[in-house]
Design a protein around this motif. Sequence first.
Motif, PDB file in Angstrom:
ATOM      1  N   ALA A  65       7.184   0.166 -14.778  1.00 32.27           N
ATOM      2  CA  ALA A  65       6.136   1.191 -14.720  1.00 32.27           C
ATOM      3  C   ALA A  65       4.807   0.629 -15.217  1.00 32.27           C
ATOM      4  N   LYS A  66       4.848  -0.204 -16.259  1.00 28.18           N
ATOM      5  CA  LYS A  66       3.608  -0.772 -16.798  1.00 28.18           C
ATOM      6  C   LYS A  66       2.905  -1.667 -15.780  1.00 28.18           C
ATOM      7  N   ALA A  67       3.696  -2.373 -14.960  1.00 32.49           N
ATOM      8  CA  ALA A  67       3.112  -3.311 -14.001  1.00 32.49           C
ATOM      9  C   ALA A  67       2.314  -2.603 -12.911  1.00 32.49           C
ATOM     10  N   TYR A  68       2.641  -1.346 -12.625  1.00 28.33           N
ATOM     11  CA  TYR A  68       1.972  -0.625 -11.537  1.00 28.33           C
ATOM     12  C   TYR A  68       1.073   0.492 -12.031  1.00 28.33           C
ATOM     13  N   ALA A  69       1.151   0.827 -13.314  1.00 25.68           N
ATOM     14  CA  ALA A  69       0.347   1.925 -13.842  1.00 25.68           C
ATOM     15  C   ALA A  69      -1.143   1.610 -13.717  1.00 25.68           C
ATOM     16  N   GLY A  70      -1.881   2.566 -13.135  1.00 27.51           N
ATOM     17  CA  GLY A  70      -3.322   2.414 -12.997  1.00 27.51           C
ATOM     18  C   GLY A  70      -3.755   1.421 -11.942  1.00 27.51           C
ATOM     19  N   ARG A  71      -2.839   0.918 -11.113  1.00 28.83           N
ATOM     20  CA  ARG A  71      -3.167  -0.073 -10.078  1.00 28.83           C
ATOM     21  C   ARG A  71      -3.243   0.594  -8.698  1.00 28.83           C
ATOM     22  N   CYS A  72      -3.844  -0.139  -7.775  1.00 29.37           N
ATOM     23  CA  CYS A  72      -3.836   0.272  -6.366  1.00 29.37           C
ATOM     24  C   CYS A  72      -2.788  -0.565  -5.641  1.00 29.37           C
ATOM     25  N   VAL A  73      -1.814   0.096  -5.025  1.00 30.39           N
ATOM     26  CA  VAL A  73      -0.672  -0.578  -4.404  1.00 30.39           C
ATOM     27  C   VAL A  73      -0.645  -0.233  -2.919  1.00 30.39           C
ATOM     28  N   LEU A  74      -0.515  -1.238  -2.085  1.00 30.30           N
ATOM     29  CA  LEU A  74      -0.330  -1.023  -0.642  1.00 30.30           C
ATOM     30  C   LEU A  74       1.108  -1.341  -0.271  1.00 30.30           C
ATOM     31  N   VAL A  75       1.736  -0.442   0.493  1.00 31.18           N
ATOM     32  CA  VAL A  75       3.099  -0.644   0.973  1.00 31.18           C
ATOM     33  C   VAL A  75       3.041  -0.727   2.490  1.00 31.18           C
ATOM     34  N   SER A  76       3.319  -1.913   3.036  1.00 35.35           N
ATOM     35  CA  SER A  76       3.386  -2.038   4.497  1.00 35.35           C
ATOM     36  C   SER A  76       4.766  -1.599   4.973  1.00 35.35           C
ATOM     37  N   GLY A  77       4.827  -1.027   6.150  1.00 36.83           N
ATOM     38  CA  GLY A  77       6.091  -0.455   6.615  1.00 36.83           C
ATOM     39  C   GLY A  77       6.476   0.755   5.783  1.00 36.83           C
ATOM     40  N   ALA A  78       5.474   1.533   5.355  1.00 33.46           N
ATOM     41  CA  ALA A  78       5.719   2.656   4.445  1.00 33.46           C
ATOM     42  C   ALA A  78       6.559   3.755   5.072  1.00 33.46           C
ATOM     43  N   GLY A  79       6.607   3.797   6.398  1.00 32.58           N
ATOM     44  CA  GLY A  79       7.399   4.834   7.051  1.00 32.58           C
ATOM     45  C   GLY A  79       8.861   4.472   7.234  1.00 32.58           C
ATOM     46  N   GLY A  80       9.238   3.228   6.912  1.00 28.80           N
ATOM     47  CA  GLY A  80      10.628   2.806   7.057  1.00 28.80           C
ATOM     48  C   GLY A  80      11.488   3.267   5.898  1.00 28.80           C
ATOM     49  N   SER A  81      12.778   2.968   5.974  1.00 29.12           N
ATOM     50  CA  SER A  81      13.706   3.440   4.948  1.00 29.12           C
ATOM     51  C   SER A  81      13.416   2.797   3.596  1.00 29.12           C
TER      52      SER A  81
END
Length: 483
Positions: free
Chosen positions: A257-273
Amino acid sequence: MDVALVPVTLVSAFALRYGMPNPTPVVLNEIPLVVLVTILSGAIIIAMGLPRIKLQSLEVQAVARIALTAAILSVTAIVASYLIASGEPRSVPLIFGALFFGMSLGTRLIAIAILDKLRERGTTRLPVAIYGAGSTGVQLAAALRNSREARAVVFVDDNPSYDGLMVAGLPVKSPGVLRSMADQGRIKRVLLALPSVTSTRKNEILRRLSDLPCEVQMLPSHGELLERGTIEENLRTVTPDELLGRNKVDLNVPDVAKAYAGRCVLVSGAGGSIGSELCRQLLDCQPRKIILFDHSEFALYSIERELRAMLPDNGIELHAQLGSVIDKDGAARVLRHNKVEIVLHAAAYKHVPLVEDNEVAGARNNVLGTQCMAEAACDAGVERFILVSTDKAVRPTNIMGATKRLAELVVQDMQTRRPNTKLAMVRFGNVLGSSGSVLPLFQSQIEIGGPVTVTHSDVTRFFMTIPEAARLVLLAGAYAEGG
Protein backbone atom coordinates in the motif's frame (compact mmCIF):
# COMPACT_ATOMS: atom_id res chain seq x y z
CA MET A 1 -16.84 -55.44 11.88
CA ASP A 2 -20.27 -57.11 11.55
CA VAL A 3 -18.73 -60.36 10.28
CA ALA A 4 -16.45 -60.45 13.34
CA LEU A 5 -19.51 -60.08 15.57
CA VAL A 6 -21.07 -63.31 14.22
CA PRO A 7 -18.87 -65.85 16.08
CA VAL A 8 -18.83 -63.60 19.16
CA THR A 9 -22.60 -63.37 19.38
CA LEU A 10 -23.05 -67.07 18.53
CA VAL A 11 -20.73 -68.13 21.35
CA SER A 12 -22.48 -65.63 23.66
CA ALA A 13 -25.82 -67.20 22.70
CA PHE A 14 -24.56 -70.62 23.84
CA ALA A 15 -23.34 -69.07 27.10
CA LEU A 16 -26.72 -67.47 27.80
CA ARG A 17 -28.70 -70.57 26.82
CA TYR A 18 -26.66 -72.93 29.02
CA GLY A 19 -26.08 -70.38 31.78
CA MET A 20 -22.32 -70.88 31.57
CA PRO A 21 -19.82 -68.00 31.80
CA ASN A 22 -17.35 -70.18 29.85
CA PRO A 23 -19.20 -72.20 27.18
CA THR A 24 -15.99 -73.58 25.63
CA PRO A 25 -16.90 -77.28 26.10
CA VAL A 26 -20.25 -76.77 24.36
CA VAL A 27 -18.80 -74.62 21.57
CA LEU A 28 -16.06 -77.17 20.81
CA ASN A 29 -18.79 -79.69 20.03
CA GLU A 30 -20.48 -77.17 17.72
CA ILE A 31 -17.40 -75.99 15.76
CA PRO A 32 -18.87 -77.04 12.36
CA LEU A 33 -22.02 -75.00 13.10
CA VAL A 34 -20.04 -71.92 14.17
CA VAL A 35 -17.85 -72.08 11.03
CA LEU A 36 -20.80 -72.63 8.66
CA VAL A 37 -22.92 -69.87 10.21
CA THR A 38 -19.97 -67.43 10.14
CA ILE A 39 -19.32 -68.08 6.43
CA LEU A 40 -22.98 -67.81 5.46
CA SER A 41 -23.48 -64.75 7.66
CA GLY A 42 -20.57 -62.94 6.04
CA ALA A 43 -22.19 -63.31 2.63
CA ILE A 44 -25.58 -62.19 3.99
CA ILE A 45 -24.10 -59.14 5.76
CA ILE A 46 -22.35 -58.00 2.58
CA ALA A 47 -25.47 -58.61 0.50
CA MET A 48 -27.59 -56.58 2.94
CA GLY A 49 -25.13 -53.67 2.71
CA LEU A 50 -24.34 -53.38 6.41
CA PRO A 51 -20.73 -52.25 5.77
CA ARG A 52 -22.11 -49.34 3.71
CA ILE A 53 -24.13 -47.86 6.55
CA LYS A 54 -22.60 -44.45 7.23
CA LEU A 55 -21.91 -43.85 10.90
CA GLN A 56 -22.85 -40.18 10.76
CA SER A 57 -26.31 -40.95 9.37
CA LEU A 58 -27.55 -43.89 11.44
CA GLU A 59 -31.30 -43.46 10.88
CA VAL A 60 -34.49 -45.53 11.14
CA GLN A 61 -33.88 -47.16 7.76
CA ALA A 62 -30.38 -48.22 8.82
CA VAL A 63 -31.66 -49.65 12.13
CA ALA A 64 -34.38 -51.51 10.25
CA ARG A 65 -31.79 -52.98 7.88
CA ILE A 66 -29.71 -54.20 10.83
CA ALA A 67 -32.84 -55.76 12.41
CA LEU A 68 -33.79 -57.50 9.14
CA THR A 69 -30.23 -58.81 8.78
CA ALA A 70 -30.33 -60.14 12.35
CA ALA A 71 -33.62 -61.97 11.63
CA ILE A 72 -32.15 -63.50 8.46
CA LEU A 73 -29.08 -64.62 10.41
CA SER A 74 -31.33 -66.34 12.98
CA VAL A 75 -33.14 -68.23 10.23
CA THR A 76 -29.78 -69.08 8.65
CA ALA A 77 -28.52 -70.51 11.95
CA ILE A 78 -31.67 -72.64 12.27
CA VAL A 79 -31.31 -73.97 8.72
CA ALA A 80 -27.59 -74.63 9.22
CA SER A 81 -28.25 -76.59 12.43
CA TYR A 82 -30.71 -78.83 10.55
CA LEU A 83 -28.29 -79.35 7.66
CA ILE A 84 -25.47 -80.60 9.84
CA ALA A 85 -27.82 -82.28 12.34
CA SER A 86 -26.58 -80.18 15.22
CA GLY A 87 -27.86 -80.96 18.67
CA GLU A 88 -28.02 -77.35 19.79
CA PRO A 89 -31.25 -76.07 21.45
CA ARG A 90 -33.53 -74.30 18.97
CA SER A 91 -33.52 -71.17 21.16
CA VAL A 92 -29.80 -70.55 20.45
CA PRO A 93 -30.37 -69.11 16.92
CA LEU A 94 -33.05 -66.76 18.29
CA ILE A 95 -30.72 -65.55 21.06
CA PHE A 96 -27.96 -65.26 18.46
CA GLY A 97 -30.09 -62.99 16.25
CA ALA A 98 -31.10 -60.76 19.16
CA LEU A 99 -27.50 -60.45 20.36
CA PHE A 100 -26.25 -59.67 16.86
CA PHE A 101 -28.80 -56.87 16.47
CA GLY A 102 -27.91 -55.37 19.85
CA MET A 103 -24.15 -55.58 19.39
CA SER A 104 -24.18 -54.36 15.77
CA LEU A 105 -26.31 -51.36 16.67
CA GLY A 106 -24.45 -50.77 19.94
CA THR A 107 -20.99 -50.73 18.40
CA ARG A 108 -22.13 -48.19 15.84
CA LEU A 109 -23.64 -45.94 18.49
CA ILE A 110 -20.46 -46.15 20.55
CA ALA A 111 -18.36 -45.36 17.47
CA ILE A 112 -20.56 -42.34 16.70
CA ALA A 113 -20.20 -41.10 20.28
CA ILE A 114 -16.40 -41.52 20.15
CA LEU A 115 -16.15 -39.76 16.79
CA ASP A 116 -18.29 -36.89 18.08
CA LYS A 117 -16.06 -36.51 21.12
CA LEU A 118 -12.91 -36.59 19.00
CA ARG A 119 -14.38 -34.05 16.62
CA GLU A 120 -15.22 -31.72 19.48
CA ARG A 121 -11.66 -31.79 20.85
CA GLY A 122 -9.68 -28.82 19.67
CA THR A 123 -12.58 -27.31 17.70
CA THR A 124 -14.18 -23.91 18.22
CA ARG A 125 -17.65 -24.76 16.95
CA LEU A 126 -20.25 -22.39 18.34
CA PRO A 127 -22.64 -24.03 20.85
CA VAL A 128 -26.24 -23.28 19.88
CA ALA A 129 -29.69 -23.96 21.30
CA ILE A 130 -32.50 -24.91 18.92
CA TYR A 131 -35.85 -23.37 19.81
CA GLY A 132 -38.42 -25.90 18.64
CA ALA A 133 -38.13 -29.67 19.00
CA GLY A 134 -40.38 -30.46 16.05
CA SER A 135 -39.43 -31.96 12.72
CA THR A 136 -37.74 -28.75 11.53
CA GLY A 137 -35.63 -28.61 14.69
CA VAL A 138 -34.62 -32.25 14.33
CA GLN A 139 -33.56 -31.66 10.71
CA LEU A 140 -31.58 -28.61 11.77
CA ALA A 141 -29.81 -30.58 14.52
CA ALA A 142 -28.92 -33.31 12.00
CA ALA A 143 -27.49 -30.69 9.64
CA LEU A 144 -25.43 -29.08 12.41
CA ARG A 145 -23.76 -32.38 13.23
CA ASN A 146 -21.70 -32.02 10.08
CA SER A 147 -21.24 -28.26 10.42
CA ARG A 148 -17.80 -26.77 11.05
CA GLU A 149 -19.19 -23.54 12.49
CA ALA A 150 -21.83 -24.57 15.04
CA ARG A 151 -23.03 -27.52 17.11
CA ALA A 152 -26.42 -28.07 18.72
CA VAL A 153 -26.28 -28.71 22.47
CA VAL A 154 -29.94 -28.51 23.56
CA PHE A 155 -33.52 -28.20 22.36
CA VAL A 156 -35.92 -25.79 24.03
CA ASP A 157 -39.65 -26.00 23.49
CA ASP A 158 -42.75 -24.36 24.97
CA ASN A 159 -44.63 -27.67 24.97
CA PRO A 160 -44.40 -28.99 28.55
CA SER A 161 -44.85 -32.60 27.35
CA TYR A 162 -41.44 -32.38 25.66
CA ASP A 163 -39.64 -31.25 28.82
CA GLY A 164 -37.05 -33.81 29.92
CA LEU A 165 -37.24 -35.90 26.73
CA MET A 166 -34.29 -36.76 24.49
CA VAL A 167 -34.87 -35.83 20.85
CA ALA A 168 -32.27 -36.61 18.19
CA GLY A 169 -29.74 -37.29 20.94
CA LEU A 170 -30.24 -33.88 22.60
CA PRO A 171 -32.10 -33.01 25.80
CA VAL A 172 -35.30 -30.95 25.55
CA LYS A 173 -35.71 -28.23 28.14
CA SER A 174 -38.06 -25.34 28.81
CA PRO A 175 -37.16 -21.88 27.44
CA GLY A 176 -36.47 -20.71 30.99
CA VAL A 177 -33.02 -22.36 30.96
CA LEU A 178 -31.76 -20.18 28.12
CA ARG A 179 -30.85 -17.27 30.38
CA SER A 180 -28.64 -19.32 32.70
CA MET A 181 -27.03 -21.25 29.81
CA ALA A 182 -26.22 -18.04 27.97
CA ASP A 183 -24.82 -16.39 31.11
CA GLN A 184 -22.59 -19.41 31.72
CA GLY A 185 -21.39 -19.40 28.11
CA ARG A 186 -22.86 -22.84 27.42
CA ILE A 187 -24.70 -21.43 24.40
CA LYS A 188 -23.63 -18.61 22.11
CA ARG A 189 -26.59 -18.55 19.75
CA VAL A 190 -30.29 -19.45 19.69
CA LEU A 191 -31.76 -20.76 16.42
CA LEU A 192 -35.54 -20.49 16.04
CA ALA A 193 -36.79 -23.56 14.17
CA LEU A 194 -40.47 -22.57 14.10
CA PRO A 195 -41.31 -22.02 10.42
CA SER A 196 -45.03 -22.67 10.84
CA VAL A 197 -45.89 -20.40 13.79
CA THR A 198 -47.81 -17.18 13.24
CA SER A 199 -45.97 -13.88 13.02
CA THR A 200 -47.61 -12.74 16.25
CA ARG A 201 -46.32 -15.76 18.12
CA LYS A 202 -42.89 -15.41 16.50
CA ASN A 203 -42.65 -11.75 17.54
CA GLU A 204 -43.63 -12.69 21.06
CA ILE A 205 -40.82 -15.27 21.26
CA LEU A 206 -38.32 -12.81 19.79
CA ARG A 207 -39.25 -10.15 22.37
CA ARG A 208 -38.76 -12.70 25.12
CA LEU A 209 -35.31 -13.64 23.78
CA SER A 210 -34.17 -10.12 22.93
CA ASP A 211 -32.43 -9.52 26.25
CA LEU A 212 -30.37 -12.73 26.14
CA PRO A 213 -26.58 -12.14 26.05
CA CYS A 214 -26.29 -14.16 22.84
CA GLU A 215 -27.25 -13.95 19.19
CA VAL A 216 -30.75 -15.03 18.09
CA GLN A 217 -31.33 -16.22 14.53
CA MET A 218 -34.49 -17.40 12.83
CA LEU A 219 -35.15 -19.90 10.08
CA PRO A 220 -37.38 -18.57 7.27
CA SER A 221 -41.03 -19.54 7.26
CA HIS A 222 -42.56 -21.78 4.60
CA GLY A 223 -44.07 -18.71 2.95
CA GLU A 224 -40.71 -16.96 2.84
CA LEU A 225 -39.12 -20.03 1.29
CA LEU A 226 -41.80 -20.04 -1.41
CA GLU A 227 -41.29 -16.33 -2.09
CA ARG A 228 -37.60 -16.92 -2.63
CA GLY A 229 -38.37 -19.33 -5.46
CA THR A 230 -37.21 -22.83 -6.15
CA ILE A 231 -33.97 -24.38 -4.98
CA GLU A 232 -32.64 -24.11 -8.51
CA GLU A 233 -33.24 -20.35 -8.50
CA ASN A 234 -31.21 -19.99 -5.32
CA LEU A 235 -28.25 -22.11 -6.42
CA ARG A 236 -25.01 -20.23 -6.93
CA THR A 237 -21.99 -20.96 -9.06
CA VAL A 238 -19.02 -22.36 -7.19
CA THR A 239 -16.37 -19.67 -6.84
CA PRO A 240 -12.80 -20.32 -8.03
CA ASP A 241 -11.54 -20.02 -4.45
CA GLU A 242 -13.59 -23.09 -3.48
CA LEU A 243 -11.85 -25.21 -6.12
CA LEU A 244 -8.30 -24.52 -4.94
CA GLY A 245 -8.10 -27.29 -2.36
CA ARG A 246 -5.97 -25.01 -0.20
CA ASN A 247 -6.27 -21.82 1.81
CA LYS A 248 -5.85 -18.55 -0.02
CA VAL A 249 -2.40 -17.03 0.29
CA ASP A 250 -2.31 -13.89 2.42
CA LEU A 251 -0.31 -11.29 0.48
CA ASN A 252 -1.45 -8.24 2.44
CA VAL A 253 1.97 -6.73 3.02
CA PRO A 254 1.90 -3.14 4.40
CA ASP A 255 4.72 -2.08 2.06
CA VAL A 256 2.46 -2.73 -0.94
CA ALA A 257 0.00 0.00 0.00
CA LYS A 258 2.85 2.40 0.80
CA ALA A 259 4.41 1.89 -2.64
CA TYR A 260 1.25 3.10 -4.43
CA ALA A 261 -0.17 5.58 -1.92
CA GLY A 262 -0.40 9.06 -3.41
CA ARG A 263 0.98 7.91 -6.80
CA CYS A 264 -0.45 7.98 -10.31
CA VAL A 265 -0.71 4.42 -11.66
CA LEU A 266 -1.55 3.34 -15.21
CA VAL A 267 -2.89 -0.17 -15.83
CA SER A 268 -2.76 -1.34 -19.44
CA GLY A 269 -5.29 -3.99 -20.34
CA ALA A 270 -7.46 -2.63 -17.52
CA GLY A 271 -10.57 -4.27 -18.94
CA GLY A 272 -9.11 -7.79 -18.79
CA SER A 273 -9.46 -10.26 -15.95
CA ILE A 274 -6.03 -9.51 -14.42
CA GLY A 275 -6.05 -5.79 -15.24
CA SER A 276 -9.50 -5.23 -13.75
CA GLU A 277 -8.54 -7.01 -10.52
CA LEU A 278 -5.38 -4.89 -10.34
CA CYS A 279 -7.54 -1.78 -10.49
CA ARG A 280 -9.85 -3.07 -7.74
CA GLN A 281 -6.95 -3.80 -5.42
CA LEU A 282 -5.27 -0.49 -6.22
CA LEU A 283 -8.24 1.32 -4.70
CA ASP A 284 -7.24 -0.10 -1.29
CA CYS A 285 -3.71 1.29 -1.74
CA GLN A 286 -4.97 4.91 -1.85
CA PRO A 287 -3.22 6.09 -5.05
CA ARG A 288 -3.65 9.67 -6.21
CA LYS A 289 -4.89 8.68 -9.66
CA ILE A 290 -5.62 5.47 -11.60
CA ILE A 291 -5.47 5.51 -15.41
CA LEU A 292 -7.43 2.71 -17.08
CA PHE A 293 -5.85 2.00 -20.48
CA ASP A 294 -7.47 -0.46 -22.89
CA HIS A 295 -8.32 -0.77 -26.57
CA SER A 296 -11.72 -2.43 -25.91
CA GLU A 297 -14.43 0.22 -25.55
CA PHE A 298 -16.92 -2.08 -23.79
CA ALA A 299 -14.34 -3.59 -21.42
CA LEU A 300 -13.10 -0.13 -20.50
CA TYR A 301 -16.64 1.15 -19.95
CA SER A 302 -17.50 -1.86 -17.76
CA ILE A 303 -14.50 -1.60 -15.44
CA GLU A 304 -14.79 2.18 -15.15
CA ARG A 305 -18.45 1.94 -14.14
CA GLU A 306 -17.65 -0.79 -11.60
CA LEU A 307 -14.74 1.12 -10.07
CA ARG A 308 -16.65 4.40 -9.83
CA ALA A 309 -19.23 2.62 -7.69
CA MET A 310 -16.39 1.41 -5.44
CA LEU A 311 -14.51 4.71 -5.17
CA PRO A 312 -13.96 5.78 -1.55
CA ASP A 313 -14.55 9.37 -0.51
CA ASN A 314 -10.87 10.24 -0.42
CA GLY A 315 -10.33 12.02 -3.70
CA ILE A 316 -8.88 9.18 -5.83
CA GLU A 317 -9.06 10.25 -9.47
CA LEU A 318 -10.15 7.71 -12.08
CA HIS A 319 -9.64 8.21 -15.81
CA ALA A 320 -10.48 5.83 -18.65
CA GLN A 321 -8.27 6.12 -21.75
CA LEU A 322 -8.98 4.31 -24.99
CA GLY A 323 -5.79 3.37 -26.76
CA SER A 324 -3.58 0.61 -28.11
CA VAL A 325 -0.29 -0.54 -26.62
CA ILE A 326 1.28 -0.58 -30.09
CA ASP A 327 0.54 3.15 -30.49
CA LYS A 328 3.68 4.48 -28.85
CA ASP A 329 2.87 8.16 -29.44
CA GLY A 330 -0.64 7.79 -28.04
CA ALA A 331 0.60 5.95 -24.97
CA ALA A 332 3.32 8.58 -24.44
CA ARG A 333 0.74 11.40 -24.53
CA VAL A 334 -1.34 9.65 -21.88
CA LEU A 335 1.70 9.03 -19.67
CA ARG A 336 2.98 12.62 -19.90
CA HIS A 337 -0.40 14.31 -19.56
CA ASN A 338 -1.27 12.39 -16.40
CA LYS A 339 2.29 12.40 -14.98
CA VAL A 340 2.16 8.63 -14.51
CA GLU A 341 4.66 7.26 -11.99
CA ILE A 342 3.96 3.49 -12.17
CA VAL A 343 2.88 1.37 -15.15
CA LEU A 344 1.40 -2.11 -14.67
CA HIS A 345 1.45 -3.63 -18.15
CA ALA A 346 -1.21 -6.38 -18.19
CA ALA A 347 -2.32 -5.98 -21.82
CA ALA A 348 -1.59 -9.12 -23.85
CA TYR A 349 -3.02 -11.82 -26.06
CA LYS A 350 -2.74 -14.94 -23.91
CA HIS A 351 -5.11 -17.56 -25.36
CA VAL A 352 -2.67 -20.23 -26.54
CA PRO A 353 -4.66 -21.77 -29.44
CA LEU A 354 -5.74 -18.37 -30.79
CA VAL A 355 -2.23 -16.94 -30.73
CA GLU A 356 -1.00 -20.17 -32.34
CA ASP A 357 -3.34 -19.49 -35.28
CA ASN A 358 -2.67 -15.73 -35.33
CA GLU A 359 1.04 -15.57 -34.70
CA VAL A 360 1.63 -12.18 -36.36
CA ALA A 361 -1.09 -10.45 -34.38
CA GLY A 362 0.10 -12.18 -31.19
CA ALA A 363 3.71 -11.11 -31.69
CA ARG A 364 2.68 -7.58 -32.65
CA ASN A 365 0.59 -7.12 -29.51
CA ASN A 366 2.71 -9.02 -26.99
CA VAL A 367 6.23 -8.13 -28.17
CA LEU A 368 5.95 -4.81 -30.01
CA GLY A 369 3.21 -3.65 -27.65
CA THR A 370 5.48 -4.24 -24.66
CA GLN A 371 8.36 -2.46 -26.41
CA CYS A 372 6.19 0.56 -27.25
CA MET A 373 4.78 0.83 -23.72
CA ALA A 374 8.20 0.38 -22.09
CA GLU A 375 9.86 2.99 -24.35
CA ALA A 376 6.99 5.43 -23.81
CA ALA A 377 7.26 4.89 -20.05
CA CYS A 378 11.00 5.54 -20.06
CA ASP A 379 10.61 8.63 -22.26
CA ALA A 380 7.92 9.99 -19.90
CA GLY A 381 10.11 9.50 -16.83
CA VAL A 382 7.95 6.78 -15.27
CA GLU A 383 9.47 5.48 -12.04
CA ARG A 384 8.47 1.79 -12.37
CA PHE A 385 7.30 -0.44 -15.23
CA ILE A 386 6.05 -3.95 -14.39
CA LEU A 387 5.37 -6.49 -17.14
CA VAL A 388 2.81 -9.20 -16.39
CA SER A 389 4.29 -12.39 -17.90
CA THR A 390 3.54 -16.11 -17.75
CA ASP A 391 5.19 -19.39 -16.82
CA LYS A 392 4.72 -20.40 -20.47
CA ALA A 393 7.67 -18.10 -21.22
CA VAL A 394 9.96 -20.67 -19.58
CA ARG A 395 11.42 -22.79 -22.41
CA PRO A 396 8.36 -21.93 -24.53
CA THR A 397 6.70 -24.68 -26.55
CA ASN A 398 4.04 -22.48 -28.16
CA ILE A 399 3.88 -19.12 -29.91
CA MET A 400 2.13 -17.35 -27.06
CA GLY A 401 4.87 -18.41 -24.62
CA ALA A 402 7.54 -17.39 -27.11
CA THR A 403 6.02 -13.92 -27.55
CA LYS A 404 5.93 -13.43 -23.77
CA ARG A 405 9.55 -14.57 -23.49
CA LEU A 406 10.52 -12.03 -26.15
CA ALA A 407 8.59 -9.37 -24.21
CA GLU A 408 10.64 -10.26 -21.11
CA LEU A 409 13.87 -9.92 -23.10
CA VAL A 410 12.72 -6.52 -24.35
CA VAL A 411 12.16 -5.36 -20.76
CA GLN A 412 15.50 -6.77 -19.56
CA ASP A 413 17.38 -5.19 -22.45
CA MET A 414 15.71 -1.83 -21.95
CA GLN A 415 16.64 -1.86 -18.25
CA THR A 416 20.33 -1.96 -19.25
CA ARG A 417 19.89 1.09 -21.49
CA ARG A 418 17.34 3.14 -19.51
CA PRO A 419 18.46 2.95 -15.86
CA ASN A 420 16.29 5.86 -14.69
CA THR A 421 13.17 3.67 -14.90
CA LYS A 422 12.98 0.41 -12.93
CA LEU A 423 11.69 -2.22 -15.35
CA ALA A 424 10.77 -5.69 -14.11
CA MET A 425 8.43 -8.57 -14.82
CA VAL A 426 6.40 -11.06 -12.81
CA ARG A 427 5.41 -14.53 -14.06
CA PHE A 428 2.12 -16.27 -13.29
CA GLY A 429 1.15 -19.89 -13.35
CA ASN A 430 -2.43 -20.90 -14.16
CA VAL A 431 -4.79 -18.16 -12.98
CA LEU A 432 -8.08 -19.80 -12.06
CA GLY A 433 -11.09 -18.10 -13.62
CA SER A 434 -9.18 -15.64 -15.82
CA SER A 435 -10.18 -15.15 -19.42
CA GLY A 436 -8.83 -18.00 -21.51
CA SER A 437 -8.30 -20.31 -18.51
CA VAL A 438 -9.78 -23.79 -18.26
CA LEU A 439 -12.43 -22.93 -15.66
CA PRO A 440 -14.77 -20.93 -17.96
CA LEU A 441 -14.26 -23.64 -20.58
CA PHE A 442 -15.17 -26.41 -18.12
CA GLN A 443 -18.24 -24.46 -16.98
CA SER A 444 -19.55 -24.05 -20.53
CA GLN A 445 -18.88 -27.72 -21.31
CA ILE A 446 -20.73 -28.85 -18.16
CA GLU A 447 -23.69 -26.57 -18.95
CA ILE A 448 -24.22 -28.25 -22.32
CA GLY A 449 -23.85 -31.72 -20.83
CA GLY A 450 -20.19 -32.40 -21.61
CA PRO A 451 -17.83 -33.84 -22.47
CA VAL A 452 -15.24 -32.04 -20.33
CA THR A 453 -11.96 -32.03 -22.24
CA VAL A 454 -8.47 -31.96 -20.74
CA THR A 455 -5.05 -31.57 -22.32
CA HIS A 456 -3.86 -34.95 -21.03
CA SER A 457 -5.24 -37.48 -18.57
CA ASP A 458 -2.07 -37.27 -16.43
CA VAL A 459 -1.72 -33.48 -16.47
CA THR A 460 -1.28 -31.70 -13.13
CA ARG A 461 -2.16 -28.01 -12.91
CA PHE A 462 -1.16 -25.62 -10.13
CA PHE A 463 -3.51 -22.69 -9.78
CA MET A 464 -3.70 -19.29 -8.19
CA THR A 465 -6.78 -17.08 -8.04
CA ILE A 466 -7.17 -13.77 -9.88
CA PRO A 467 -6.89 -11.74 -6.62
CA GLU A 468 -3.70 -13.64 -5.69
CA ALA A 469 -2.25 -12.97 -9.16
CA ALA A 470 -3.09 -9.26 -8.99
CA ARG A 471 -1.58 -8.98 -5.53
CA LEU A 472 1.58 -10.61 -6.82
CA VAL A 473 1.88 -7.89 -9.47
CA LEU A 474 1.46 -5.19 -6.83
CA LEU A 475 4.11 -6.87 -4.70
CA ALA A 476 6.49 -6.92 -7.67
CA GLY A 477 5.82 -3.24 -8.27
CA ALA A 478 6.62 -2.47 -4.66
CA TYR A 479 9.85 -4.49 -4.36
CA ALA A 480 11.31 -4.70 -7.88
CA GLU A 481 14.77 -3.22 -8.31
CA GLY A 482 14.83 -3.50 -12.09
CA GLY A 483 15.86 -6.20 -14.56
